[in-house]
Design a protein around this motif. Structure first.
Motif, mmCIF file in Angstrom:
data_model
loop_
_atom_site.group_PDB
_atom_site.id
_atom_site.type_symbol
_atom_site.label_atom_id
_atom_site.label_comp_id
_atom_site.label_asym_id
_atom_site.label_seq_id
_atom_site.Cartn_x
_atom_site.Cartn_y
_atom_site.Cartn_z
ATOM 1 N N SER A 24 0.829 -1.192 0.000
ATOM 2 C CA SER A 24 0.000 0.000 0.000
ATOM 3 C C SER A 24 0.870 1.251 0.000
ATOM 4 O O SER A 24 1.998 1.243 0.509
ATOM 5 N N PHE A 25 0.329 2.333 -0.530
ATOM 6 C CA PHE A 25 1.064 3.580 -0.553
ATOM 7 C C PHE A 25 0.974 4.293 0.794
ATOM 8 O O PHE A 25 1.833 5.084 1.141
ATOM 9 N N LYS A 26 -0.089 4.025 1.558
ATOM 10 C CA LYS A 26 -0.289 4.676 2.845
ATOM 11 C C LYS A 26 -0.490 3.618 3.922
ATOM 12 O O LYS A 26 -0.993 2.533 3.660
ATOM 13 N N THR A 27 -0.117 3.968 5.145
ATOM 14 C CA THR A 27 -0.295 3.035 6.251
ATOM 15 C C THR A 27 -1.786 2.957 6.600
ATOM 16 O O THR A 27 -2.566 3.872 6.290
ATOM 17 N N PRO A 28 -2.203 1.882 7.263
ATOM 18 C CA PRO A 28 -3.602 1.774 7.684
ATOM 19 C C PRO A 28 -4.060 2.966 8.520
ATOM 20 O O PRO A 28 -5.188 3.452 8.344
ATOM 21 N N ARG A 29 -3.228 3.438 9.410
ATOM 22 C CA ARG A 29 -3.620 4.570 10.255
ATOM 23 C C ARG A 29 -3.797 5.846 9.438
ATOM 24 O O ARG A 29 -4.662 6.673 9.734
ATOM 25 N N GLU A 30 -2.984 6.031 8.433
ATOM 26 C CA GLU A 30 -3.142 7.200 7.551
ATOM 27 C C GLU A 30 -4.455 7.101 6.772
ATOM 28 O O GLU A 30 -5.155 8.108 6.593
ATOM 29 N N LEU A 31 -4.795 5.904 6.304
ATOM 30 C CA LEU A 31 -6.044 5.706 5.570
ATOM 31 C C LEU A 31 -7.259 5.980 6.449
ATOM 32 O O LEU A 31 -8.231 6.600 6.018
ATOM 33 N N VAL A 32 -7.209 5.524 7.685
ATOM 34 C CA VAL A 32 -8.316 5.751 8.616
ATOM 35 C C VAL A 32 -8.473 7.236 8.910
ATOM 36 O O VAL A 32 -9.588 7.776 8.926
ATOM 37 N N LYS A 33 -7.364 7.917 9.135
ATOM 38 C CA LYS A 33 -7.406 9.349 9.433
ATOM 39 C C LYS A 33 -8.004 10.132 8.269
ATOM 40 O O LYS A 33 -8.847 11.026 8.467
ATOM 41 N N GLU A 34 -7.592 9.815 7.047
ATOM 42 C CA GLU A 34 -8.122 10.502 5.872
ATOM 43 C C GLU A 34 -9.603 10.210 5.675
ATOM 44 O O GLU A 34 -10.384 11.098 5.316
ATOM 45 N N PHE A 35 -10.008 8.977 5.887
ATOM 46 C CA PHE A 35 -11.405 8.590 5.736
ATOM 47 C C PHE A 35 -12.290 9.355 6.714
ATOM 48 O O PHE A 35 -13.330 9.904 6.343
ATOM 49 N N ASP A 36 -11.876 9.403 7.975
ATOM 50 C CA ASP A 36 -12.659 10.106 9.000
ATOM 51 C C ASP A 36 -12.766 11.595 8.705
ATOM 52 O O ASP A 36 -13.800 12.228 8.959
ATOM 53 N N ALA A 37 -11.689 12.172 8.166
ATOM 54 C CA ALA A 37 -11.699 13.608 7.864
ATOM 55 C C ALA A 37 -12.566 13.921 6.647
ATOM 56 O O ALA A 37 -13.229 14.951 6.584
ATOM 57 N N ARG A 38 -12.587 13.017 5.670
ATOM 58 C CA ARG A 38 -13.300 13.259 4.420
ATOM 59 C C ARG A 38 -14.812 13.048 4.573
ATOM 60 O O ARG A 38 -15.611 13.831 4.048
#
Length: 263
Positions: A24-38
């Motif tokens: 993956s290009f992003k870590t799981p925690r980065e994906l979760v953070k972006e999802f919650d913000a979006r």
């Protein structure tokens, strides 16, 4: 009314094999953070959905986020303990309201992995791939149930209504609370076409529903779709046509997503 629980069908298979997100290009925690913000409650989404690392097409129109949740998944080690983060999981409910914002026209629920799993591990079979003994299931299809690639679907009747916290999953409770806050008339009877697609450890659960009680083509003798006795009395030709149309719409969306994800 009996109901198919989304959690039972989609949330049981969220664990990834160890190291599945390595590519993956992003870590799981980065994906979760972006999802919650979006995807905050009330946000508007059109055209496409950025579901973590996956870009999913959307049906035409303006969709409003009623609920969104993301979390990091882990690999459970036999004998206790938790290994490092191995993936990211998301659940999202989108609703389409009329121009006045008081009637629910359609809903779209997407659950699955935000990270692009590359593991050769396999999911357990989805509930859609097993016989569903529910009074409100109209049709069930199994296209493929191989361990490495699964493709199953069901058409069923669902009702959105205020739900108590006890015994209900977060998505159901939050979605109903959002609609009630918006003054949307409840209950809303929904004909849903749900699909489960997976390729190895990568999976998406898709629920596309339409409020058929608003349909002008509904048979006159039927005031509400909740009056239909799906099992004890066969639907007439006009009712069957309406249900099949929703199934076709759901399948068309499923096919676009399947192509986009290369499932």
């Amino acid at each position: 009314m009996k109901r198919i629980h989304l959690a039972a069908l989609g949330l049981s298979c969220v664990l990834l094999a160890q190291g599945a997100w390595a590519l993956s290009f992003k870590t799981p925690r980065e994906l979760v953070k972006e999802f919650d913000a979006r995807y905050v409650s009330g946000a508007t989404v059109t055209d496409s959905l950025q579901f973590g690392e996956k870009k999913l097409p959307l049906p035409a129109g303006k969709w409003t986020v009623s609920y969104a949740h993301a979390e990091v998944t882990h690999t459970q080690i036999e004998g206790g303990g938790v290994d490092y983060d191995t993936g990211a999981y998301g659940a999202l409910s989108l609703v389409k309201l009329d121009d006045a914002g008081h009637q629910l026209q359609a809903r779209l629920i997407v659950t699955g992995q935000l990270s692009a799993a590359k593991s050769r591990g396999w999911y357990n079979l989805s509930g859609f791939c097993e016989p569903l003994n529910n009074d409100y299931v109209y049709q069930q299809d199994v296209r493929s149930r191989n361990e490495h690639r699964q493709d199953c679907a069901a058409t069923y009747l669902s009702v959105v209504r205020p739900r108590a916290e006890d015994g209900k999953d977060k998505l159901e409770v939050a979605e109903a609370a959002f609609l009630a806050q918006k003054g949307v008339a409840l209950p809303a009877v929904i004909i849903e076409r749900a699909s489960f697609m997976s390729r190895y450890m990568d999976a998406i659960n898709l629920h596309y529903g339409v409020n058929m009680d608003l349909d002008t083509g509904k048979p006159e003798k039927l005031q509400f779709w909740s009056e239909a006795d799906w099992k004890k009395k066969a639907l007439d030709a006009a009712q069957q046509d309406l249900v099949k149309r929703v199934a076709l719409q759901g399948d068309a969306l499923r096919d676009k997503i399947r192509e986009a994800l290369d499932y």
